[in-house]
Design a protein around this motif. Structure first.
Motif, PDB file in Angstrom:
ATOM      1  N   VAL A   1       0.824  -1.212   0.000  1.00 16.43           N
ATOM      2  CA  VAL A   1       0.000   0.000   0.000  1.00 16.43           C
ATOM      3  C   VAL A   1       0.859   1.263   0.000  1.00 16.43           C
ATOM      4  N   VAL A   2       2.009   1.197   0.647  1.00 18.22           N
ATOM      5  CA  VAL A   2       2.841   2.405   0.745  1.00 18.22           C
ATOM      6  C   VAL A   2       3.476   2.714  -0.609  1.00 18.22           C
ATOM      7  N   GLY A   3       4.024   1.689  -1.264  1.00 17.49           N
ATOM      8  CA  GLY A   3       4.629   1.910  -2.584  1.00 17.49           C
ATOM      9  C   GLY A   3       3.606   2.359  -3.610  1.00 17.49           C
TER      10      GLY A   3
ATOM     11  N   ARG B   1       0.455  -0.860  12.354  1.00 11.61           N
ATOM     12  CA  ARG B   1      -0.928  -1.243  12.046  1.00 11.61           C
ATOM     13  C   ARG B   1      -1.683  -0.126  11.333  1.00 11.61           C
ATOM     14  N   HIS B   2      -0.920   0.784  10.685  1.00 12.91           N
ATOM     15  CA  HIS B   2      -1.562   1.975  10.107  1.00 12.91           C
ATOM     16  C   HIS B   2      -1.210   2.207   8.638  1.00 12.91           C
ATOM     17  N   GLY B   3      -0.965   1.123   7.907  1.00 17.53           N
ATOM     18  CA  GLY B   3      -0.563   1.299   6.504  1.00 17.53           C
ATOM     19  C   GLY B   3      -1.597   2.032   5.679  1.00 17.53           C
TER      20      GLY B   3
ATOM     21  N   ALA C   1      -4.511  -6.862   5.294  1.00 13.80           N
ATOM     22  CA  ALA C   1      -5.003  -5.853   6.249  1.00 13.80           C
ATOM     23  C   ALA C   1      -6.532  -5.822   6.308  1.00 13.80           C
ATOM     24  N   GLY C   2      -7.010  -5.221   7.388  1.00 13.38           N
ATOM     25  CA  GLY C   2      -8.448  -5.005   7.511  1.00 13.38           C
ATOM     26  C   GLY C   2      -8.917  -3.847   6.637  1.00 13.38           C
ATOM     27  N   GLY C   3      -8.021  -2.910   6.378  1.00 15.65           N
ATOM     28  CA  GLY C   3      -8.385  -1.737   5.588  1.00 15.65           C
ATOM     29  C   GLY C   3      -9.164  -0.709   6.389  1.00 15.65           C
TER      30      GLY C   3
HETATM   31  C1  LIG Z   1      -3.593  -8.705   9.788  1.00 14.56           C
HETATM   32  C2  LIG Z   1      -3.299  -7.259   9.531  1.00 14.56           C
HETATM   33  C3  LIG Z   1      -4.324  -6.327   9.604  1.00 14.56           C
HETATM   34  C4  LIG Z   1      -4.063  -4.956   9.362  1.00 14.56           C
HETATM   35  N1  LIG Z   1      -5.100  -4.080   9.356  1.00 14.56           N
HETATM   36  C5  LIG Z   1      -4.878  -2.771   9.056  1.00 14.56           C
HETATM   37  C6  LIG Z   1      -5.957  -1.864   8.980  1.00 14.56           C
HETATM   38  O1  LIG Z   1      -7.102  -2.226   9.184  1.00 14.56           O
HETATM   39  N2  LIG Z   1      -5.674  -0.549   8.674  1.00 14.56           N
HETATM   40  C7  LIG Z   1      -4.403  -0.122   8.409  1.00 14.56           C
HETATM   41  O2  LIG Z   1      -4.225   1.070   8.146  1.00 14.56           O
HETATM   42  N3  LIG Z   1      -3.370  -0.982   8.453  1.00 14.56           N
HETATM   43  C8  LIG Z   1      -3.565  -2.299   8.768  1.00 14.56           C
HETATM   44  N4  LIG Z   1      -2.536  -3.177   8.832  1.00 14.56           N
HETATM   45  C9  LIG Z   1      -1.174  -2.674   8.656  1.00 14.56           C
HETATM   46  C10 LIG Z   1      -0.798  -2.554   7.196  1.00 14.56           C
HETATM   47  O3  LIG Z   1      -1.175  -3.711   6.518  1.00 14.56           O
HETATM   48  C11 LIG Z   1       0.716  -2.329   7.080  1.00 14.56           C
HETATM   49  O4  LIG Z   1       1.088  -1.199   7.822  1.00 14.56           O
HETATM   50  C12 LIG Z   1       1.064  -2.097   5.613  1.00 14.56           C
HETATM   51  O5  LIG Z   1       0.633  -3.193   4.860  1.00 14.56           O
HETATM   52  C13 LIG Z   1       2.540  -1.880   5.376  1.00 14.56           C
HETATM   53  O6  LIG Z   1       2.643  -1.625   4.001  1.00 14.56           O
HETATM   54  P1  LIG Z   1       4.013  -1.609   3.215  1.00 14.56           P
HETATM   55  O7  LIG Z   1       3.675  -1.207   1.831  1.00 14.56           O
HETATM   56  O8  LIG Z   1       5.018  -0.844   3.994  1.00 14.56           O
HETATM   57  O9  LIG Z   1       4.524  -3.126   3.272  1.00 14.56           O
HETATM   58  P2  LIG Z   1       4.004  -4.396   2.448  1.00 14.56           P
HETATM   59  O10 LIG Z   1       2.548  -4.372   2.272  1.00 14.56           O
HETATM   60  O11 LIG Z   1       4.598  -5.601   3.103  1.00 14.56           O
HETATM   61  O12 LIG Z   1       4.620  -4.198   1.000  1.00 14.56           O
HETATM   62  C14 LIG Z   1       5.991  -4.319   0.745  1.00 14.56           C
HETATM   63  C15 LIG Z   1       6.140  -4.789  -0.683  1.00 14.56           C
HETATM   64  O13 LIG Z   1       7.529  -4.740  -1.016  1.00 14.56           O
HETATM   65  C16 LIG Z   1       7.814  -5.893  -1.784  1.00 14.56           C
HETATM   66  N5  LIG Z   1       9.254  -6.172  -1.730  1.00 14.56           N
HETATM   67  C17 LIG Z   1       9.974  -6.642  -0.688  1.00 14.56           C
HETATM   68  N6  LIG Z   1      11.265  -6.766  -1.030  1.00 14.56           N
HETATM   69  C18 LIG Z   1      11.361  -6.355  -2.307  1.00 14.56           C
HETATM   70  C19 LIG Z   1      12.438  -6.234  -3.215  1.00 14.56           C
HETATM   71  N7  LIG Z   1      13.699  -6.583  -2.899  1.00 14.56           N
HETATM   72  N8  LIG Z   1      12.176  -5.783  -4.463  1.00 14.56           N
HETATM   73  C20 LIG Z   1      10.918  -5.415  -4.836  1.00 14.56           C
HETATM   74  N9  LIG Z   1       9.865  -5.513  -4.005  1.00 14.56           N
HETATM   75  C21 LIG Z   1      10.087  -5.964  -2.762  1.00 14.56           C
HETATM   76  C22 LIG Z   1       6.970  -6.979  -1.141  1.00 14.56           C
HETATM   77  O14 LIG Z   1       6.823  -8.090  -2.019  1.00 14.56           O
HETATM   78  C23 LIG Z   1       5.685  -6.229  -0.870  1.00 14.56           C
HETATM   79  O15 LIG Z   1       4.799  -6.304  -1.961  1.00 14.56           O
HETATM   80  C24 LIG Z   1      -2.741  -4.539   9.062  1.00 14.56           C
HETATM   81  C25 LIG Z   1      -1.712  -5.483   8.972  1.00 14.56           C
HETATM   82  C26 LIG Z   1      -1.983  -6.825   9.200  1.00 14.56           C
HETATM   83  C27 LIG Z   1      -0.869  -7.838   9.057  1.00 14.56           C
END
Ligand SMILES: Cc1cc2nc3c(=O)[nH]c(=O)nc-3n(C[C@H](O)[C@H](O)[C@H](O)COP(=O)(O)OP(=O)(O)OC[C@H]3O[C@@H](n4cnc5c(N)ncnc54)[C@H](O)[C@@H]3O)c2cc1C
Length: 351
Positions: free
Chosen positions: A36-38, A324-326, A70-72
């Motif tokens: 979600v961040v990317g 927990r805030h992605g 995530a729950g979203g």
């Molecule tokens: C069960 C659960 C419930 C949640 N519920 C909520 C919620 O309700 N509301 C909320 O705001 N947040 C929620 N969160 C938190 C949220 O999901 C995370 O904060 C968020 O997903 C983090 O996003 P990210 O993009 O940093 O990491 P990620 O989603 O892990 O994305 C990282 C990406 O980088 C890729 N990557 C890794 N290494 C490489 C590489 N070398 N080259 C290229 N790509 C690479 C991975 O494959 C992945 O696709 C929840 C999390 C969980 C686990």
């Protein structure tokens, strides 16, 4: 590791950079990681006119992203129970950002209830949060008819909502494709060639570069039942195992989530399954008849203070630690990371 702006492919070897070449160089940004961040960062960049390359290691969207599980929930005020004010304030803007980018963002608020034996939890939760209305049995029944008669007291956070994370991620991906971004799946961003300033959004996979990053395991499940309908996320308070249920389309419900200090993304434990299912059953016995479609665990990337950071180091910009805030904080951090990247790119192109 900051890659120098690359010359336009249209320009010949040894040829002086053209005006167009410089203009292109100013706009080149590579984003690594399609969680979600990317995705949100890439969207902020294309909306600022940048030429974006998005590199994702997994072959398919969501395959190894915590974001997929995530729950979203877009619940800044409820999160204020444990999160600092900055999370509440930055998160309060998220629901508008998501509504502008993704269809069917639910703006129905959050309902917080507690079983009779834990009803004191309502007052504890209320003391730590704001922007709620205290609700009694009749109001709970009006908000969620299927919960009529089940809970005597609760809190209603009108200004909150939720988004279906998978729909949201697919929509952002499609938006990026439509805006001409170069999306590369199945490519490792640690070794692949990059163009322009690099924004690293690898989530927990960036732990080797970000020494303080830790993993917080979150287990979740998706069930399906037509026996109960909910309009909004419902949180069931419990002193040890607070859970939430987030409704999605087609009778699906996401039940989440555990919070375990561990970077293990392995299968859900029996204990966690029992706890999540018991809590869902306590919310409504109809969940006892639901089909279990998914039981999985993801690793939330978190810094010691559980707040995200934008870190310029190793020649790239890291945007990480969303805990927990992605979904709640990606819009705010994506906008700031995109602005910083374009400033850096401008400086590099001019220098
Ligand atoms: C069960 C659960 C419930 C949640 N519920 C909520 C919620 O309700 N509301 C909320 O705001 N947040 C929620 N969160 C938190 C949220 O999901 C995370 O904060 C968020 O997903 C983090 O996003 P990210 O993009 O940093 O990491 P990620 O989603 O892990 O994305 C990282 C990406 O980088 C890729 N990557 C890794 N290494 C490489 C590489 N070398 N080259 C290229 N790509 C690479 C991975 O494959 C992945 O696709 C929840 C999390 C969980 C686990």
């Amino acid at each position: 590791m900051l890659s120098a702006p690359v010359p336009s492919p249209a320009r010949g070897e040894g040829e002086a950079p053209s005006f167009v070449g410089f203009a292109e160089m100013r706009n080149e940004v590579t984003v690594i990681g399609a969680g979600v961040v990317g995705l949100a960062t890439a969207v902020e960049l294309v909306e600022r006119g940048a030429r974006v390359t998005l590199i994702e290691r997994a072959p398919e969207l969501g395959d190894s992203a915590a974001s997929w599980l995530a729950g979203g929930m877009l619940a800044p005020y409820c999160e204020g129970e444990s999160a600092p004010l900055s999370v509440v304030e930055r998160g309060a803007k998220a629901i508008d950002w998501w509504s502008r980018h993704v269809p069917s963002v639910a703006r129905e608020g959050t309902l917080v209830v507690a079983p009779p034996r834990d009803v004191g939890e309502i007052d504890r939760f209320a003391a730590l949060t704001r922007e709620y209305e205290r609700v009694g049995e009749a109001r709970i029944a009006a908000l969620e008819p299927d919960l009529a008669g089940r809970f005597g007291r609760g809190l209603f956070f009108r200004g909150e909502g939720h988004v279906d994370p998978r729909l949201a991620m697919r929509t952002l991906r499609d938006l990026l494709i439509a805006r001409g971004a170069d999306l590369q799946f199945g490519v490792d961003g640690e070794t692949a060639p990059t163009r322009g300033v690099v924004i690293d959004c690898r989530g927990f996979a960036a732990r080797r570069d970000l020494a303080e990053l830790r993993g917080v395991r979150g287990e979740m499940m998706i069930v399906r039942t037509r026996e109960i309908a909910l309009k909004r996320s419902v949180r069931l308070l419990h002193p040890r195992i607070p859970i939430y249920v987030v409704p999605r389309a087609d009778g699906l419900f996401m039940i989440g989530a555990t919070m375990i200090e561990s970077a293990d993304a392995g299968a859900m434990s029996v204990r966690s399954a029992i706890e999540l299912l018991s809590a869902a059953y306590a919310l409504h016995p109809a969940f006892g008849e639901a089909e279990i479609l998914e039981m999985r665990a993801g690793v939330r990337p978190a810094f010691p203070d559980n707040e995200p950071r934008i870190v310029a180091a190793n020649g790239r910009i890291y945007v990480n630690g969303f805990y927990r805030h992605g979904y709640l904080l990606a819009p705010d951090f994506a906008a700031r990371a995109a602005a910083l990247a374009l400033q850096q790119q401008e400086a590099a192109a001019c220098g």
